[in-house]
Enzyme design. Sequence first.
Site, PDB file in Angstrom:
ATOM      1  N   ARG A  99       7.877  60.246  20.382  1.00 53.98           N
ATOM      2  CA  ARG A  99       7.133  61.501  20.435  1.00 53.98           C
ATOM      3  C   ARG A  99       8.024  62.670  20.868  1.00 53.98           C
ATOM      4  O   ARG A  99       7.667  63.830  20.654  1.00 53.98           O
ATOM      5  CB  ARG A  99       5.927  61.364  21.374  1.00 53.98           C
ATOM      6  CG  ARG A  99       4.774  60.585  20.754  1.00 53.98           C
ATOM      7  CD  ARG A  99       3.658  60.315  21.726  1.00 53.98           C
ATOM      8  NE  ARG A  99       3.985  59.223  22.624  1.00 53.98           N
ATOM      9  CZ  ARG A  99       3.121  58.672  23.478  1.00 53.98           C
ATOM     10  NH1 ARG A  99       1.877  59.128  23.540  1.00 53.98           N
ATOM     11  NH2 ARG A  99       3.486  57.670  24.253  1.00 53.98           N
ATOM     12  N   GLN A 100       9.174  62.349  21.432  1.00 50.62           N
ATOM     13  CA  GLN A 100      10.135  63.391  21.811  1.00 50.62           C
ATOM     14  C   GLN A 100      11.178  63.523  20.690  1.00 50.62           C
ATOM     15  O   GLN A 100      12.353  63.223  20.865  1.00 50.62           O
ATOM     16  CB  GLN A 100      10.812  63.027  23.139  1.00 50.62           C
ATOM     17  CG  GLN A 100       9.838  62.905  24.305  1.00 50.62           C
ATOM     18  CD  GLN A 100      10.537  62.553  25.593  1.00 50.62           C
ATOM     19  OE1 GLN A 100      11.457  63.248  26.018  1.00 50.62           O
ATOM     20  NE2 GLN A 100      10.111  61.457  26.220  1.00 50.62           N
ATOM     21  N   LYS A 195      -7.493  69.426  16.725  1.00 56.90           N
ATOM     22  CA  LYS A 195      -7.663  69.366  18.182  1.00 56.90           C
ATOM     23  C   LYS A 195      -6.724  70.350  18.864  1.00 56.90           C
ATOM     24  O   LYS A 195      -5.645  70.663  18.370  1.00 56.90           O
ATOM     25  CB  LYS A 195      -7.401  67.945  18.700  1.00 56.90           C
ATOM     26  CG  LYS A 195      -5.968  67.446  18.494  1.00 56.90           C
ATOM     27  CD  LYS A 195      -5.814  66.010  18.974  1.00 56.90           C
ATOM     28  CE  LYS A 195      -4.375  65.521  18.726  1.00 56.90           C
ATOM     29  NZ  LYS A 195      -4.184  64.121  19.092  1.00 56.90           N
ATOM     30  N   ASP A 221      -3.956  56.287  12.347  1.00 59.67           N
ATOM     31  CA  ASP A 221      -2.933  56.936  13.156  1.00 59.67           C
ATOM     32  C   ASP A 221      -1.794  55.953  13.388  1.00 59.67           C
ATOM     33  O   ASP A 221      -1.948  54.748  13.168  1.00 59.67           O
ATOM     34  CB  ASP A 221      -3.518  57.402  14.493  1.00 59.67           C
ATOM     35  CG  ASP A 221      -2.799  58.626  15.055  1.00 59.67           C
ATOM     36  OD1 ASP A 221      -1.752  59.012  14.490  1.00 59.67           O
ATOM     37  OD2 ASP A 221      -3.283  59.194  16.056  1.00 59.67           O
ATOM     38  N   THR A 229      -8.062  60.830  22.055  1.00 56.00           N
ATOM     39  CA  THR A 229      -8.264  61.475  20.763  1.00 56.00           C
ATOM     40  C   THR A 229      -9.206  60.652  19.883  1.00 56.00           C
ATOM     41  O   THR A 229     -10.143  61.189  19.280  1.00 56.00           O
ATOM     42  CB  THR A 229      -6.918  61.656  20.036  1.00 56.00           C
ATOM     43  OG1 THR A 229      -6.090  62.520  20.812  1.00 56.00           O
ATOM     44  CG2 THR A 229      -7.119  62.260  18.656  1.00 56.00           C
TER      45      THR A 229
END
Length: 313
Positions: A99-100, A195, A221, A229
């Site tokens: 995610r980074q 979102k 996902d 989420t």
Amino acid sequence: MSNVITEAKIFSCTQSRSLAEKIAESYGSKLGNVITSTYSDGEFQPSFEESVRGSRVFIIGSTHPGSDHLMELLLMLDAAKRASARHITAVIPYYGWARQDRKDKPRVPIAAKLIAKMLETAGATRIITMDLHADQIQGFFEKPVDHLFASTIFLPYLRSLELDNLTIASPDMGGSKRAYAYSKAMESDVVICYKQRAKANVISHMELIGNVEGKNVVLVDDMVDTAGTLTKAADVMMERGAKSVRAICTHPVLSGEAYERIENSKLLELIVTDSIPMRQESKKIRVVSCAELFADVMSRVHNNRSISSKFII
């Protein structure tokens, strides 16, 4: 240059032992012998207890936090390199820290890039992974990357449900490409959730783009972390008249209160792979193994055969 195909040996990091055993069985082999010694201060040292000289070595290990999982994989790659393995393939079902993958604000690291460099420096000559958080992470490597898609195992399961009025949904804008790909394969409609976050893992507002009234909705996902989420999206869709809501998520990170949220949510079912070992069981969570997918790709890589048939999406 010799065209002789060297022997393949499969080893596992401790965090992925269960999956690795399934992969080895499907491959038609046994896991190699690795012993990990641990010092009283927590330092550890993996040791190959058999020769790997001249072999193709597959080292299986997901790199989900904490950092010991990544460190163990790096140490095993280094050990294989120093033991003169001919090819060293890091099989990473879940590529953690992904995610980074960019600087989204000043003075932060790009951890996904850093880890790619660490894996290559440690000795990996090839990477096999599945459903990266961002496809472009492949470009962080200078070595070949085989990026597999869990859709090859999820789509057959989804078809077996024979859902009428099926609609594929993305829980956020970033996953819209994946949702459109699934909808194309299933010949169904697609909706997107929009979102806004107050901070990491905290959703302040969610809107729905598309119609779900009377539909059997399947959210797709790449991972489920706190499940905030997914459960929020399921609530919104049921409020908008959806008939049922399921979710397909490749990597079951499931941190914090994720299990409780899923149990108390309006989700009918959460389908995940075993890329990360589950912390506990849940009546709402169904695990579909990715072992055969990895075993088949590993065999094809070892025998220099095409793996393009494994890229459904």
